[in-house]
Write an enzyme that holds these catalytic residues in place. Structure first.
Site, mmCIF file in Angstrom:
data_model
loop_
_atom_site.group_PDB
_atom_site.id
_atom_site.type_symbol
_atom_site.label_atom_id
_atom_site.label_comp_id
_atom_site.label_asym_id
_atom_site.label_seq_id
_atom_site.Cartn_x
_atom_site.Cartn_y
_atom_site.Cartn_z
ATOM 1 N N GLN A 177 0.800 -1.222 0.000
ATOM 2 C CA GLN A 177 0.000 0.000 0.000
ATOM 3 C C GLN A 177 0.831 1.270 0.000
ATOM 4 O O GLN A 177 0.340 2.328 -0.399
ATOM 5 C CB GLN A 177 -0.942 0.007 1.222
ATOM 6 C CG GLN A 177 -2.096 -0.964 1.119
ATOM 7 C CD GLN A 177 -3.054 -0.627 -0.021
ATOM 8 O OE1 GLN A 177 -3.141 0.502 -0.468
ATOM 9 N NE2 GLN A 177 -3.776 -1.624 -0.489
ATOM 10 N N CYS A 320 -20.564 -8.351 5.557
ATOM 11 C CA CYS A 320 -21.662 -8.558 4.624
ATOM 12 C C CYS A 320 -21.304 -8.157 3.198
ATOM 13 O O CYS A 320 -22.081 -8.373 2.285
ATOM 14 C CB CYS A 320 -22.895 -7.786 5.081
ATOM 15 S SG CYS A 320 -22.559 -6.051 5.382
#
Length: 460
Positions: A177, A320
């Site tokens: 990153q 989710c």
């Protein structure tokens, strides 16, 4: 359509496109051959290696190209552990490493090795002293990312590297990153990175191994890339990766200042305009382009779909929105809210006007999702408070268990408890996080016939 997910994959840099097209014409031959076309390909490969090594801060013969950043991590960890097997079979790593490190650690344990996971604080950073305390006489390798991929927090690499050097333990730094934004602090023994994080083509990783680091490549031996990355090199992609890394770094300082200001605006405006939101990650020691926040009473998948409908591409660490039913291991290790999680990572060149429009749209979208889920605006108080209540949220995914808790907390007397029955793994993280945000006491988790029972005491 504004693309705000550069932490997953940055758009292809213009320099990468130019270099890729040129290398397709000039670098198609086998660089291991001695005829003219092979020599031309070898010159391109050597130049790419020198450019990448300069950016990494190592010698060209210490760096090899792999087929991905994940492959580089797996090869680096396996090779270092094997090279130091006479020292021991212990691996130390932070709790918020990329999944490639965690998968390597799991494989190492399955093969009889041992691992120590170093915890992080609520900002996502390790305590150098705690990391140093995890090093043992039989520690063969330590792993610490330079900056976190989900929340942007930079790790104290310099301090940890010094402790590893004192203990005689090599340190592998996953710099996927951060490498496009600047050099990694000195002190590492092995370093990995991935080209698609800085605008290079996908399918190119870097593995650097310092001279003097004991390293034994695993798997079938190969003749290419010092035997550490077998298989024919994807030379056009490698040339494009090295060229784009140099180009990204050339403009990184100025762009970091600009994007940091935009991210600071997001951090401030989100906390101001969106009720019940937690902005996570270190506010200062962080990547310049990344911000993550979590919204109470919001289904993360629905939130991302609604933002996508409004033409914003963002990511999430919520359970989710992934292929698993467990919350992000990063958010879990930090002990922060995971429901309604949004990660915004701005690519170079991101427009301030697009950020402003995002900040105008977000509060409306969050309010719509909360209304759809029946989230309470305020917790109603009962005229005759109960001594205790039990909420059955079994079989229901977060944020529903948290929403049901919020609806009834006002129905019990101050000092009384609400017990939430839930079998969603995210409840183990989100109910305590809700308590901290709402000033209530999280008593703890108790066993239940199904799932778990989470006990909350009303304090106000």
């Amino acid at each position: 359509m504004p693309y705000f997910d550069a932490a997953s994959a940055a758009p292809l840099h213009p320099v990468a496109r130019q270099a890729l097209l040129a290398a397709l014409d000039e670098g198609w031959a086998d660089p291991a051959r001695l005829y003219r076309e092979g020599r031309r390909a070898r010159l391109l490969l050597d130049a790419a290696r020198e450019a990448a090594a300069e950016a990494v801060g190592c010698r060209p013969d210490e760096l090899v190209f792999t087929s991905s950043g994940t492959t580089a991590v797996h090869a680096g960890i396996a090779g270092a552990l094997s090279g130091r097997r006479r020292v021991g079979r212990h691996l130390a790593h932070s709790a918020v490493e990329h999944s490639s490190v965690l998968h390597s650690a799991a494989a190492h344990e399955a093969a009889g090795g041992s691992c120590t996971e170093v915890p992080v604080d609520r900002s996502g950073a390790v305590d150098p002293a705690a990391f140093g305390g995890a090093l043992r006489a039989d520690t063969a390798l330590a792993c610490l990312q330079s900056a976190n991929h989900e929340v942007g927090t930079e790790q104290p690499v310099t301090e940890v590297a010094a402790l590893c050097a004192e203990a005689g333990v090599p340190l592998l730094v996953d710099a996927a990153q951060s490498l496009g934004w600047g050099p990694v602090p000195a002190g590492w023994s092995l370093l990995t990175a991935s080209a698609h994080k800085w605008g290079g083509p996908a399918g190119v990783g870097l593995l650097a191994v310092r001279k003097g680091t004991r390293f034994s490549p695993q798997g079938p031996a190969g003749e290419r890339e010092s035997g550490r990355a077998p298989g024919f090199e994807n030379l056009p992609a490698i040339v494009a990766a090295a060229a784009s890394l140099r180009a990204a770094r050339d403009g990184a300082a100025a762009e970091a200042v600009r994007l940091r200001a935009l991210v600071d605006r997001i951090r401030g405006v989100v906390a101001e305009r969106v009720p019940d939101v937690e902005v996570v990650g270190d506010p200062v020691r962080r990547l310049p382009h990344l911000v993550t926040f979590s919204c109470l009473y919001v289904d993360g998948e629905t939130l991302l779909h609604e933002l996508d409908r409004r033409e914003f591409s963002v990511s999430s660490g919520s359970s989710c929105t992934s292929s698993t039913l467990t919350p992000s291991h990063v958010l879990k290790a930090m002990g922060v809210l995971s429901e309604g999680n949004v990660r915004v990572s701005l690519p170079p060149g991101a427009a301030g006007a697009d950020v402003d429009r995002f900040l105008e749209v977000l509060p409306e979208v969050v309010a719509e999702v909360r209304e759809r889920l029946g989230a309470p605006v305020t917790a109603p108080s009962s005229p005759a408070p109960a001594a205790s209540l039990v909420v059955d949220a079994l079989g229901r995914r977060c944020p529903i268990p948290v929403i049901e808790l919020a609806k009834v907390i006002g129905e019990v007397a101050v000092g009384a408890t609400v017990t939430v029955l839930a079998d969603d793994e995210a409840a183990r993280l989100d109910i305590p996080a809700w308590c901290e945000m709402r000033g209530q006491e999280y008593v703890g988790e108790e066993p239940a016939d199904r799932g778990s029972a989470y006990v909350v005491r009303r304090l106000s």
